[in-house]
Design an enzyme around this catalytic site. Structure first.
Site, short mmCIF file in Angstrom:
data_model
loop_
_atom_site.label_atom_id
_atom_site.label_comp_id
_atom_site.label_asym_id
_atom_site.label_seq_id
_atom_site.Cartn_x
_atom_site.Cartn_y
_atom_site.Cartn_z
N ASP A 136 51.19 38.63 44.46
CA ASP A 136 51.61 37.31 45.06
C ASP A 136 50.28 37.16 45.91
O ASP A 136 50.19 35.80 46.53
CB ASP A 136 52.92 37.50 45.70
CG ASP A 136 53.84 36.56 45.01
OD1 ASP A 136 53.54 35.64 44.22
OD2 ASP A 136 55.11 37.13 45.46
N GLN A 155 61.00 38.25 45.50
CA GLN A 155 61.37 36.75 45.52
C GLN A 155 61.83 36.31 46.72
O GLN A 155 62.59 36.98 47.32
CB GLN A 155 62.29 36.34 44.21
CG GLN A 155 62.66 35.01 44.04
CD GLN A 155 61.50 34.32 43.67
OE1 GLN A 155 60.59 34.58 42.41
NE2 GLN A 155 61.13 32.98 44.19
N LYS A 189 59.87 34.11 35.23
CA LYS A 189 58.73 35.00 35.68
C LYS A 189 58.74 36.05 34.66
O LYS A 189 57.84 36.55 33.84
CB LYS A 189 58.52 35.34 37.04
CG LYS A 189 58.07 34.41 37.83
CD LYS A 189 58.21 34.66 39.43
CE LYS A 189 57.99 33.41 40.20
NZ LYS A 189 58.44 33.64 41.52
#
Ligand code: NAD
Length: 282
Positions: free
Chosen positions: A118, A95, A51
Site C-alpha cells: 500500500d 484493509q 482485491k
C-alpha cells in the site's frame, strides 16, 4: 470525454499476467498477497473480495485473513508480524478503517517496507517525499496513470487537489509536483474553494463529500479525477463530483463507479509484483 478507469485497469491487469508468470517461473512459486480484514464493514469486505479476485486473475496467490471487530490489538499485531516473517508472503495489506481499539499506525509499522504494497509505511512515505525508490500508494499511482491516459501532459499545468489525507491527497499532490505541475492542496478549512478549483487544469477531488464539486466549480477543458466513493441509503454509489454538471465543462472526467476504484486495484497488483520481484532479486 469519460476516462474509462475500468477498461484502462483491465488493460493494466492483462499486461501484468505475463509478468506474474515470468516471476513465478523464476521464483518457483507465485507471488503471494495477504489481505487482512478486521470486522464486518460491508464496504471493506467488498474491497477485499475485489482485491483477492484481481490477484487470482493476474496470477497472484491471494491469502485472506479475517478477524472479528473486537480482536485485541496484540493479537492483530502478532498475526501481521507472522505474515511479515513468512517468506512465502510477498505483500501485506491491512484493509482500513480499523476498529477503535486498534491503532492503525502500530499495524502499519508492523509491516516491513519491502512487503508494504500500500506504500503506507513511514519508510515508503518518506522515500516518496525525498524522491527515492519506494512503493507508491495505489490510488495516487492510479490517478497519475488515468491522467496520462488522456495524452495531456501534466508538466506546467495548474493542479488542484481537494483533500489532504495521507493515503490520497498528500501523495497525489507530491506525484503531480514530481511531474512538474504547479500544485495547490485544498481541504476542509480552505476559503472560497470554487475560485481555487476553477483555476485547475487538473482537478483531483478526494474528500468523501458527495457532489462537493459541481460543473460551476470546474475550469472549462479541465481533467477531473473523482476519487470519492459514497453510498446512498438506497445503495447507489456516487463521487465527490457532480458528474452530470461537470461532464459538460471538463474535457476529461472519471466516473464513479468505474474510474479510480478499478485502477487502485490494478495498481495494488502492480505493487505486489514489484515487491515480489525485489524479493527475488535480493
Ligand atoms: P479522508 O476522510 O481521510 O480525508 C478527506 C479530506 O477531505 C480531508 O483532508 C478534508 O480536509 C477534506 N475535506 C472534507 N470536506 C471538505 C470540504 N468541504 N472542502 C474541501 N475539503 C474537504 O478521506 P480519504 O481517505 O482521502 O478518502 C476520500 C474519499 O476517497 C472517500 O470517499 C474514500 O472512500 C475515497 N477513496 C477512494 C479510493 C478509490 O480507490 N477509489 C481510495 C481511497 C479513498
Amino acid at each position: 470525454m469519460t476516462i474509462d478507469g475500468k477498461a484502462i485497469a483491465g488493460r493494466v491487469m492483462a499486461d501484468l499476467i505475463p509478468r506474474a508468470e515470468r516471476l513465478a517461473q523464476a521464483a518457483g512459486r507465485k507471488a503471494c498477497l495477504a489481505v487482512v480484514l478486521v470486522g464486518d464493514n460491508p464496504a471493506s469486505r467488498t474491497y477485499v473480495r475485489a482485491k483477492i479476485k484481481a490477484a487470482e486473475l493476474v496470477g497472484i496467490q491471494g491469502k485472506e485473513l479475517e478477524f472479528p471487530a473486537g480482536v485485541p490489538q496484540d493479537e492483530l499485531l502478532a498475526a501481521v508480524s507472522a505474515l511479515d516473517a513468512d517468506p512465502s508472503v510477498d505483500g501485506i495489506l491491512v484493509q482500513l478503517p480499523l476498529p477503535p481499539q486498534i491503532d492503525p499506525d502500530r499495524v502499519l509499522d508492523a509491516i516491513s517496507p519491502a512487503k508494504d504494497v500500500d506504500g503506507f509505511h513511514p519508510a515508503n512515505v518518506s522515500s516518496l517525499q525525498l524522491g527515492r525508490p519506494c512503493t507508491i500508494p495505489c490510488t495516487p499511482k492510479g490517478i497519475i496513470r488515468l491522467i496520462d491516459s488522456t495524452g495531456v501532459s501534466i508538466e506546467g499545468k495548474r493542479a488542484v487537489v481537494v483533500g489532504r489525507s495521507n493515503i490520497v491527497g498528500k501523495p497525489v499532490a507530491k506525484l503531480l509536483l514530481d511531474r512538474n505541475a504547479t500544485v495547490s492542496i485544498a481541504h476542509s478549512h480552505t476559503r472560497d474553494l470554487k475560485s481555487l478549483t476553477r483555476e485547475a487544469d487538473i482537478l483531483v477531488v478526494a474528500t468523501g463529500k458527495r457532489s462537493l464539486v459541481d460543473g460551476s466549480m470546474v475550469k472549462p477543458g479541465a481533467i477531473v479525477i473523482d476519487v470519492g466513493i459514497t453510498r446512498t441509503a438506497e445503495g447507489t454509489l456516487g463521487g465527490d463530483v457532480d458528474f452530470a454538471s461537470a461532464k459538460d465543462v471538463a474535457a476529461w472526467i472519471t466516473p464513479v463507479p468505474g474510474g479510480v476504484g478499478p485502477m487502485t486495484v490494478a495498481m495494488l497488483m502492480e505493487n505486489t509484483l514489484e515487491c515480489f520481484e525485489a524479493r527475488i532479486n535480493r
